[in-house]
Structures are given as C-alpha cells and as structure tokens.
Design an enzyme around this catalytic site. Structure first.
Site, short mmCIF file in Angstrom:
data_model
loop_
_atom_site.label_atom_id
_atom_site.label_comp_id
_atom_site.label_asym_id
_atom_site.label_seq_id
_atom_site.Cartn_x
_atom_site.Cartn_y
_atom_site.Cartn_z
N ASN A 31 -11.40 8.13 -5.01
CA ASN A 31 -10.90 8.20 -3.51
C ASN A 31 -10.21 9.68 -3.74
O ASN A 31 -10.33 10.47 -2.44
CB ASN A 31 -9.83 7.13 -3.27
CG ASN A 31 -10.34 5.81 -2.85
OD1 ASN A 31 -10.87 5.98 -1.54
ND2 ASN A 31 -10.63 5.14 -3.53
N ARG A 82 11.28 2.00 -15.15
CA ARG A 82 10.50 2.12 -13.99
C ARG A 82 11.32 3.27 -13.28
O ARG A 82 10.55 4.06 -12.54
CB ARG A 82 10.48 0.84 -13.30
CG ARG A 82 9.45 0.92 -11.92
CD ARG A 82 9.33 -0.34 -11.29
NE ARG A 82 8.58 -1.37 -12.33
CZ ARG A 82 7.21 -1.13 -12.57
NH1 ARG A 82 6.56 -0.33 -11.62
NH2 ARG A 82 6.63 -2.04 -13.13
N ARG A 108 0.89 1.78 -10.30
CA ARG A 108 2.34 1.50 -10.59
C ARG A 108 2.75 1.06 -9.16
O ARG A 108 2.42 1.72 -8.22
CB ARG A 108 3.18 2.77 -10.96
CG ARG A 108 2.54 3.48 -12.10
CD ARG A 108 3.05 2.97 -13.29
NE ARG A 108 4.57 2.96 -13.55
CZ ARG A 108 5.02 2.23 -14.57
NH1 ARG A 108 4.17 1.65 -15.53
NH2 ARG A 108 6.24 2.57 -14.72
N ASN A 124 -1.53 3.99 1.11
CA ASN A 124 -2.29 3.51 -0.05
C ASN A 124 -3.63 3.13 0.63
O ASN A 124 -3.70 2.64 1.88
CB ASN A 124 -1.52 2.21 -0.68
CG ASN A 124 -2.05 1.70 -1.81
OD1 ASN A 124 -2.67 2.35 -2.50
ND2 ASN A 124 -2.20 0.42 -1.68
N HIS A 126 -6.51 0.13 -0.18
CA HIS A 126 -6.68 -1.47 -1.01
C HIS A 126 -8.04 -1.86 -0.47
O HIS A 126 -8.55 -1.86 0.40
CB HIS A 126 -5.81 -2.32 -0.55
CG HIS A 126 -5.72 -3.77 -1.31
ND1 HIS A 126 -5.16 -3.75 -2.51
CD2 HIS A 126 -6.22 -4.68 -0.94
CE1 HIS A 126 -5.38 -4.92 -2.92
NE2 HIS A 126 -5.94 -5.54 -1.93
N ASP A 162 1.02 -4.29 -1.33
CA ASP A 162 0.10 -3.89 -0.57
C ASP A 162 0.47 -4.93 1.00
O ASP A 162 -0.37 -5.47 1.56
CB ASP A 162 -1.17 -4.80 -0.95
CG ASP A 162 -1.81 -4.05 -2.14
OD1 ASP A 162 -1.65 -2.91 -2.14
OD2 ASP A 162 -2.07 -4.89 -2.90
C1 GRF Z 1 -9.94 1.72 -5.23
O1 GRF Z 1 -10.67 0.62 -5.21
C2 GRF Z 1 -8.71 1.60 -4.61
O2 GRF Z 1 -8.83 0.87 -3.28
C3 GRF Z 1 -7.82 0.95 -5.48
O3 GRF Z 1 -7.98 1.07 -6.52
C4 GRF Z 1 -9.31 1.71 -6.75
C5 GRF Z 1 -9.28 3.19 -7.25
O4 GRF Z 1 -10.42 3.89 -7.50
N1 GRF Z 1 -6.50 0.95 -4.75
P1 GRF Z 1 -10.65 5.45 -7.48
O5 GRF Z 1 -9.82 5.83 -8.91
O6 GRF Z 1 -10.17 5.85 -6.33
O7 GRF Z 1 -12.21 5.45 -7.84
#
Ligand code: GRF
Length: 225
Positions: A31, A82, A108, A124, A126, A162
């Site tokens: 990502n 943390r 985290r 974020n 998900h 989330d």
């Molecule tokens: C992705 O599936 C994202 O949705 C989740 O963690 C994964 C991260 O994958 N939060 P990458 O490191 O971006 O390949």
C-alpha cells in the site's frame, strides 16, 4: 513555521505545494508503494514526506528509499511502554512537518498521543468491508464466515480497532474456492486503487465529517455533482 517553509522539498514540478504525508508501516509495504506511485503523478495533491516503521526489517522501508522518501525506524522494543513509543513516533513525524498520517499495514494500535497530535488527520486501510471483520486476519474471517462479498475500507482512525468513520469502500466477491490468500490477493488490488483516492480527497479538504458519516464534498467548480 510559515506555511511555505513547512511545505519544503521544492522541486520543478511544484512538489513543494503538495501536502506532506507520513506513512506508517510494519511490513512489506505494497500500500505504501501504491501511495508513493500516486504521489509521483503530476498534479497529485500530496507527497510522501517520510516513511516510518516500528519494525527495522520491514521490506517497505526499502521501497521508500528507492522512491527517495525519508525513512525512520522507531522500534517499539526500544521503549518501556506503548505510550513512550508513540511519543517518539509523534516526535519524528513532527520533525518532518507531516500534516497527514497514513497507516499502511502498521501493526500497532494508536493511543492518545497520535490522536491528539493529528486530530482527524490519520487514515487507515483495512482489508474487509467494515464494520464486518475488524482486527487481524480479516480475509480469513471473511472466508470462514462464508460471506459472498468482502473488500476493503479506508477510514479515519479513532481510539477503537478499525472503528473510525468510513471514507471509501470497495467490494470484492468471495468465490467458493477462495482461501484466505487468494481473497487477500484480490482485495489488495482494490486497496491499491482505493487508498490513493482516499488520500487525494483527504488532503484536498473534501472529506466532511457529519457525526460519524463522512461526506465527500464536490470538487471546487463542480457544485452539486
Ligand atoms: C493490507 O492488507 C492492509 O489492508 C492491512 O495490512 C495489509 C498491509 O499490506 N491493514 P501492505 O504492507 O501494504 O502490503
């Protein structure tokens, strides 16, 4: 610091006018790669100012370096708790004058320091259609539950797991033969499309929070569309 001075990194393509974003990762960083390539497009309103990982071995760090982004490792194992770790993360992001934060596989949970420091400015992604299947192993949960449709969600981050207001979602059909891995692979394709789009809307000031609903404001000059 003045606004122009904050938006540093001036370049011939006006990259100094792009909103500086920090991306937090823990792992492979696909990502992150999608965000980096979107930010490399002419006219994209954000730039990845820096990439921070809590995991020194995160493969995404190398992707960031290749793309010329600054990197930092703030290893949680070097901190007593943390909260201390998170304060150190905030400090690094502030040093780079980051205005928005994208969590991209950052493993985290965020606490008060980050949320106070970047209110309404943390996104974020998900790999499920929230509020279904929050937390870890969302794709496995979807396959095991037997849903016919899953997908991915970009949302604002709040103090829950989330649970923040939903910005964009994309659906992915779950096929009878799907395993956690095959489903994850198809969802990932949608993630890479959705996250840059959500970031574009966010840094352009087009996300309007109404209660827990997010309204996408029309582009300037396109009233009512
Ligand atoms: C992705 O599936 C994202 O949705 C989740 O963690 C994964 C991260 O994958 N939060 P990458 O490191 O971006 O390949």
């Amino acid at each position: 610091m003045s606004e122009p001075a904050k938006r540093r990194g001036a370049g011939p393509d006006s990259s100094n006018l792009r909103v500086p974003v920090g991306v937090l990762i823990s792992g492979r960083g696909t990502n992150l790669a999608a965000l980096l390539s979107a930010c490399a497009e002419p006219g994209f309103p954000a730039r990845v100012e820096m990439v921070l990982s809590n995991n020194p071995a995160a493969a995404g760090l190398e992707r960031a370096r290749e793309a010329g982004a600054a990197t930092a490792v703030v290893d949680h194992r070097d901190y007593p708790d943390r909260e201390e770790h998170e304060r150190a993360v905030v400090k690094v992001l502030r040093e780079h004058d980051v205005e928005w934060v994208c969590l991209a596989g950052y493993q985290r949970l965020l606490g008060g320091s980050m949320l106070r420091e970047f209110p309404g400015h943390i996104l974020n992604i998900h790999p499920a259609l929230l509020p279904a299947f929050p937390g870890a192993h969302a794709q496995r949960q979807a396959v095991e539950y037997g849903v016919r449709l899953s997908g991915c969600t970009v949302h604002f981050v709040d103090e829950g797991v989330d649970t923040g207001p939903i910005i964009l979602q994309a659906g992915v059909a779950v096929e009878p033969h799907d395993t956690e891995d095959t489903l994850a692979e198809r969802i990932l394709v949608e993630e890479h499309r959705l996250y840059p789009e959500a970031l574009r809307l966010a840094v352009s000031g087009r996300l309007v929070l109404e209660g827990r609903k997010v309204r996408v404001a029309p582009r300037p000059g396109r009233m009512g569309r």
